[in-house]
Scaffold this motif. Structure first.
Motif, PDB file in Angstrom:
ATOM      1  N   UNK A  11       4.395 -18.222   2.517  1.00  0.00           N
ATOM      2  CA  UNK A  11       4.992 -17.267   1.477  1.00  0.00           C
ATOM      3  C   UNK A  11       5.951 -16.393   2.019  1.00  0.00           C
ATOM      4  N   UNK A  12       7.056 -16.385   1.237  1.00  0.00           N
ATOM      5  CA  UNK A  12       8.399 -15.470   1.518  1.00  0.00           C
ATOM      6  C   UNK A  12       8.136 -14.251   0.549  1.00  0.00           C
ATOM      7  N   UNK A  13       7.797 -14.590  -0.735  1.00  0.00           N
ATOM      8  CA  UNK A  13       7.733 -13.644  -1.828  1.00  0.00           C
ATOM      9  C   UNK A  13       6.501 -13.396  -2.206  1.00  0.00           C
ATOM     10  N   UNK A  14       5.785 -12.305  -2.298  1.00  0.00           N
ATOM     11  CA  UNK A  14       4.433 -11.971  -2.719  1.00  0.00           C
ATOM     12  C   UNK A  14       4.434 -11.085  -3.602  1.00  0.00           C
ATOM     13  N   UNK A  15       3.771 -11.335  -4.799  1.00  0.00           N
ATOM     14  CA  UNK A  15       3.839 -10.395  -5.985  1.00  0.00           C
ATOM     15  C   UNK A  15       2.377 -10.102  -6.514  1.00  0.00           C
ATOM     16  N   UNK A  16       1.780  -9.066  -6.424  1.00  0.00           N
ATOM     17  CA  UNK A  16       0.475  -8.730  -6.875  1.00  0.00           C
ATOM     18  C   UNK A  16       0.384  -7.349  -7.557  1.00  0.00           C
ATOM     19  N   UNK A  17      -0.780  -7.111  -7.785  1.00  0.00           N
ATOM     20  CA  UNK A  17      -1.102  -5.821  -8.600  1.00  0.00           C
ATOM     21  C   UNK A  17      -1.721  -4.625  -7.625  1.00  0.00           C
ATOM     22  N   UNK A  18      -1.381  -3.368  -7.885  1.00  0.00           N
ATOM     23  CA  UNK A  18      -1.925  -2.451  -7.300  1.00  0.00           C
ATOM     24  C   UNK A  18      -3.402  -2.508  -7.206  1.00  0.00           C
ATOM     25  N   UNK A  19      -4.075  -2.775  -8.248  1.00  0.00           N
ATOM     26  CA  UNK A  19      -5.702  -2.905  -8.198  1.00  0.00           C
ATOM     27  C   UNK A  19      -5.978  -3.969  -7.116  1.00  0.00           C
ATOM     28  N   UNK A  20      -5.577  -4.958  -7.088  1.00  0.00           N
ATOM     29  CA  UNK A  20      -5.588  -5.869  -5.866  1.00  0.00           C
ATOM     30  C   UNK A  20      -5.347  -5.125  -4.509  1.00  0.00           C
ATOM     31  N   UNK A  21      -4.184  -4.516  -4.295  1.00  0.00           N
ATOM     32  CA  UNK A  21      -3.993  -4.017  -3.089  1.00  0.00           C
ATOM     33  C   UNK A  21      -5.036  -2.897  -2.957  1.00  0.00           C
ATOM     34  N   UNK A  22      -5.399  -1.956  -3.487  1.00  0.00           N
ATOM     35  CA  UNK A  22      -6.266  -1.097  -3.411  1.00  0.00           C
ATOM     36  C   UNK A  22      -7.747  -1.771  -2.831  1.00  0.00           C
ATOM     37  N   UNK A  23      -8.122  -2.656  -3.708  1.00  0.00           N
ATOM     38  CA  UNK A  23      -9.438  -3.218  -3.284  1.00  0.00           C
ATOM     39  C   UNK A  23      -9.445  -4.033  -1.952  1.00  0.00           C
ATOM     40  N   UNK A  24      -8.153  -4.465  -1.640  1.00  0.00           N
ATOM     41  CA  UNK A  24      -8.122  -5.292  -0.194  1.00  0.00           C
ATOM     42  C   UNK A  24      -7.912  -4.320   0.879  1.00  0.00           C
ATOM     43  N   UNK A  25      -7.288  -2.989   0.666  1.00  0.00           N
ATOM     44  CA  UNK A  25      -7.574  -1.825   1.551  1.00  0.00           C
ATOM     45  C   UNK A  25      -8.872  -1.418   1.719  1.00  0.00           C
ATOM     46  N   UNK A  26      -9.809  -1.467   0.689  1.00  0.00           N
ATOM     47  CA  UNK A  26     -11.245  -1.016   0.790  1.00  0.00           C
ATOM     48  C   UNK A  26     -12.026  -2.170   1.555  1.00  0.00           C
ATOM     49  N   UNK A  27     -11.623  -3.358   1.264  1.00  0.00           N
ATOM     50  CA  UNK A  27     -12.350  -4.369   1.906  1.00  0.00           C
ATOM     51  C   UNK A  27     -12.013  -4.664   3.574  1.00  0.00           C
ATOM     52  N   UNK A  28     -10.881  -4.169   3.817  1.00  0.00           N
ATOM     53  CA  UNK A  28     -10.303  -4.349   5.157  1.00  0.00           C
ATOM     54  C   UNK A  28      -8.965  -4.135   5.407  1.00  0.00           C
ATOM     55  N   UNK A  29      -8.623  -2.664   5.654  1.00  0.00           N
ATOM     56  CA  UNK A  29      -7.481  -2.120   5.585  1.00  0.00           C
ATOM     57  C   UNK A  29      -6.595  -2.825   7.017  1.00  0.00           C
ATOM     58  N   UNK A  30      -7.444  -3.288   7.782  1.00  0.00           N
ATOM     59  CA  UNK A  30      -6.564  -3.793   9.014  1.00  0.00           C
ATOM     60  C   UNK A  30      -6.642  -5.482   9.190  1.00  0.00           C
ATOM     61  N   UNK A  31      -7.272  -5.979   8.009  1.00  0.00           N
ATOM     62  CA  UNK A  31      -7.376  -7.575   8.031  1.00  0.00           C
ATOM     63  C   UNK A  31      -5.892  -8.330   8.080  1.00  0.00           C
ATOM     64  N   UNK A  32      -5.123  -7.661   7.312  1.00  0.00           N
ATOM     65  CA  UNK A  32      -3.739  -8.520   7.306  1.00  0.00           C
ATOM     66  C   UNK A  32      -3.251  -8.830   8.911  1.00  0.00           C
ATOM     67  N   UNK A  33      -3.570  -7.678   9.779  1.00  0.00           N
ATOM     68  CA  UNK A  33      -2.912  -7.938  11.328  1.00  0.00           C
ATOM     69  C   UNK A  33      -3.649  -8.860  11.970  1.00  0.00           C
ATOM     70  N   UNK A  34      -4.591  -9.637  11.278  1.00  0.00           N
ATOM     71  CA  UNK A  34      -5.160 -10.744  12.204  1.00  0.00           C
ATOM     72  C   UNK A  34      -4.602 -11.855  11.550  1.00  0.00           C
ATOM     73  N   UNK A  35      -3.345 -11.962  10.499  1.00  0.00           N
ATOM     74  CA  UNK A  35      -2.739 -13.201  10.064  1.00  0.00           C
ATOM     75  C   UNK A  35      -1.338 -13.131  10.374  1.00  0.00           C
TER      76      UNK A  35
END
Length: 656
Positions: free
Chosen positions: A357-381
């Motif tokens: 994916x080159x362009x990613x468009x999502x909602x602040x609610x999703x962003x905050x939920x994902x921070x809560x569920x694993x703020x360091x998770x993106x670094x594993x991908x």
């Protein structure tokens, strides 16, 4: 009482686009942005007329750009004729028939790819099937489908034959569906047996049966059922028709209905704070122009991009930036059936890695939920394919913005924080990523041709640095045309007498800083009047989320005999929900934090902790429920669309 909203947020961080991004941008550098704005100011109708001729394919060219004779019922390009489906599909058949249009990832991870030629064939077969059912130009069709290729096929097929679609989010109840069927006077419903979300089946056809059984839906002649899950459902012949049976034997070409530019492409119901839902009516040409143009401007779209908007097609974001905009541009896009937390919280990041994916468009609610569920998770991908990030649906608080920028985007991807509404049809205020410096939490500047202002309650402009009411001072092509069947409500809601009907009232409070950047401060009805100070709830929420303990917060007001209104904060912590002495200690800490960040006037009088906030299945916070909880009222509203109704009991009690 002050007639302006006090802006108390201070954000001084600025992030200019990189030289490399500017060099390749569709709108490259601030001078290019300013030149487009100047063109629109000097020749408003010429500006939009040129874009309409460049961006859209017309069957009959228009001769008049804007008709203001019956304002606020504006008409754009009204004597021209075109077809939205032709503009999204047929235009690509010669140039890129084998390009992948949609990469669909199901809840269980199964991936389906469909090319532009294949999508065109499926739309034509379904459109022919609808015509065989007697569905014709001008009919209204309710679509109640899961996130699927079929949802896009159904929407495009309606557009192809000149029928007006009204998509109802698959999380809405039978009663909500019934209300929308009746209001639209729909002749058909397109649904599925069920949908898959997080490994669980959610039934859809039973809700349709229940809605029709409630009565008043006498206009319905046909119910088309797509077999998604294979679960047995009641079938009432001849009314109910299987999707496969409908398309079986139908030709894979279908002559499009050439419709007037102002023909209603769709009706989308949006909840008012009170009263029955409003059927927002959008016209074909102006809406499609804005959908395509903002793909080019806001998302800096290139032919090699893989675009992913995570919204559901039941909301306007899914209309503009899934069903129409990307297809009008000839893009390859991702559609996702499931939820970001299944089978684990790495689902989004895994999909970005897998599909490049080159362009990613999502909602602040999703962003905050994902921070809560694993703020360091993106670094594993491996998220190295990303080049642009977007935010939609509500203001994004600065700390979530910074996490999104640094952790997801690797501090290299601009974030387009887009302000717009169901009623506006597409982006209105947003950074153009190769031309505008970014400030965390600000939607920055209006698009060229969009005339936005901030005024007080008398309609007078407020000075920079002050808050007020956000308005649009000139019509624009993708604007709402009417509330279906209720023109008086349209005028009253959006062009009120307070402003002599001159301005479109967005319903949001906002401020502009000294650089002219716009900051959305929450709905006007989410403005608190505390001891004569009018405070935007979003600013208090941003301060709370800036505390390292807090994952998410929502702020509402409740009556206070001395101060007029008291601030009530509903808070979700990054750790477990506190109780007893711990809850009291953390509540005190958060009050003091807000006092330091904003000022003593904004300190919450009442703090309540929950494992989550009451949200619809699309992730929208149900603020009217929070207002009822804050006031100690019994919840009498429909909570059928809540993801977890049990949260309400947790949030009932204040920290003592």
């Amino acid at each position: 009482m002050s007639s302006t909203i006090e802006s108390v947020m201070r954000e001084n961080r600025v992030f200019p686009p990189s030289a490399a991004f500017v060099a390749q941008a569709n709108v490259s550098g601030p001078e290019a942005y300013r030149a487009l704005c100047a063109e629109a100011e000097q020749d408003f109708e010429g500006f939009w007329g040129r874009r309409a001729k460049e961006q859209l394919l017309w069957h009959k060219p228009f001769t008049q750009v804007l008709d203001e004779s019956k304002a606020p019922f504006f008409r754009w390009f009204h004597d021209g004729e075109l077809n939205a489906s032709f503009n999204c599909l047929d235009r690509h058949l010669q140039s890129q028939p084998n390009k992948v249009a949609i990469i669909f990832e199901a809840d269980d991870g199964t991936v389906t790819r469909v090319t532009y030629r294949e999508l065109h064939q499926r739309v034509c077969q379904f459109a022919n099937g609808l015509r065989a059912q007697g569905i014709a130009f001008g009919d209204r069709i309710v679509i109640y489908l899961p996130m699927s290729i079929e949802a896009v096929v159904a929407m495009q097929a309606c557009a192809r034959i000149g029928a007006t679609h009204s998509v109802v989010f698959g999380g809405f109840s039978a009663k909500s569906l019934q209300e929308r069927i009746i209001d639209a006077g729909a002749v058909a419903v397109i649904t599925a047996d069920g949908q898959m979300r997080g490994g669980k089946e959610v039934p859809l056809k039973p809700a349709v049966d229940e809605a029709l059984a409630l009565g008043g839906c006498d206009t319905i002649r046909t119910v088309v059922v797509y077999r998604r899950t294979g679960s047995p459902v009641a079938f009432q012949a001849p009314r109910d028709v299987d999707w496969q049976a409908l398309v079986s034997g139908q030709p894979d070409s279908c002559e499009p209905a050439w419709v007037p530019a102002e023909h209603p492409l769709f009706i989308l119901y949006t909840s008012g704070s009170t009263g029955k839902p409003k059927g927002v009516q959008h016209a074909t040409a102006g809406y499609l122009l804005h959908a395509r143009l903002t793909m080019e401007w806001t998302f800096d779209y290139k032919a090699t991009d893989v675009f992913w908007c995570t919204a559901d097609v039941g909301w306007v974001t899914g209309h503009t930036y899934i069903a129409y905009g990307p297809l009008a541009m000839g893009a390859t896009q991702i559609m996702f059936e499931g939820v970001p937390t299944y089978p684990d919280a790495g689902r989004f990041w895994k999909m970005i890695e897998a599909h490049k994916v080159t362009i990613f468009y999502t909602a602040p609610t999703a962003i905050r939920s994902l921070i809560k569920l694993g703020a360091d998770l993106p670094s594993k991908y491996d998220l190295g394919s990303l080049r642009l990030l977007g935010s939609v649906g509500e203001p994004i608080n600065p700390e979530a913005w910074m996490w999104y920028y640094n952790t997801v985007g690797g501090a290299r991807c601009p974030i387009v924080d887009t302000w717009w509404q169901t009623e506006t049809g597409g982006h209105m205020i947003t950074p153009l990523p190769g031309a505008v410096e970014l400030k965390p939490g600000s939607c920055t500047l209006p698009l060229p041709g969009i005339m936005a202002a901030i005024v007080d309650e008398t309609g007078q402009p407020v000075e920079l640095g002050k808050g007020g009411i956000l308005v649009i001072t000139r019509p624009w092509p993708s604007m709402i045309r009417n509330i279906w069947g209720d023109p008086e409500r349209y005028q009253r809601s959006y062009f009120p007498e307070d402003f002599q009907g001159r301005y479109y009232l967005a319903g949001d409070g906002a401020s502009r800083d000294l650089d002219g950047y716009f900051w959305i401060m929450g709905r006007i009805d989410d403005v608190l009047n505390v001891s004569g100070h009018r405070l935007g709830t979003m600013e208090i929420e941003s301060a709370l989320v800036g505390n390292p303990l807090v994952a998410e917060a929502a702020v509402v007001g409740k009556p206070h005999e001395i101060k007029g209104e008291a601030v009530v904060a509903f808070v979700v912590l990054k750790g477990p929900r506190p109780e007893g002495a711990d809850a009291l200690r953390i509540a005190t800490e958060l009050r003091n934090w807000v006092g330091q960040e904003i000022g003593p006037i904004a300190k919450p009088d009442d703090v309540r902790f929950g494992d989550n906030l009451p949200k619809t299945r699309s992730g929208k916070i149900m603020r009217r429920l929070l207002r009822s909880l804050a006031k100690g009222e019994e919840i009498t509203q429909d909570v059928s669309t809540l993801e977890n109704p049990g949260i309400l009991a947790q949030l009932k009690d204040s920290v003592k």
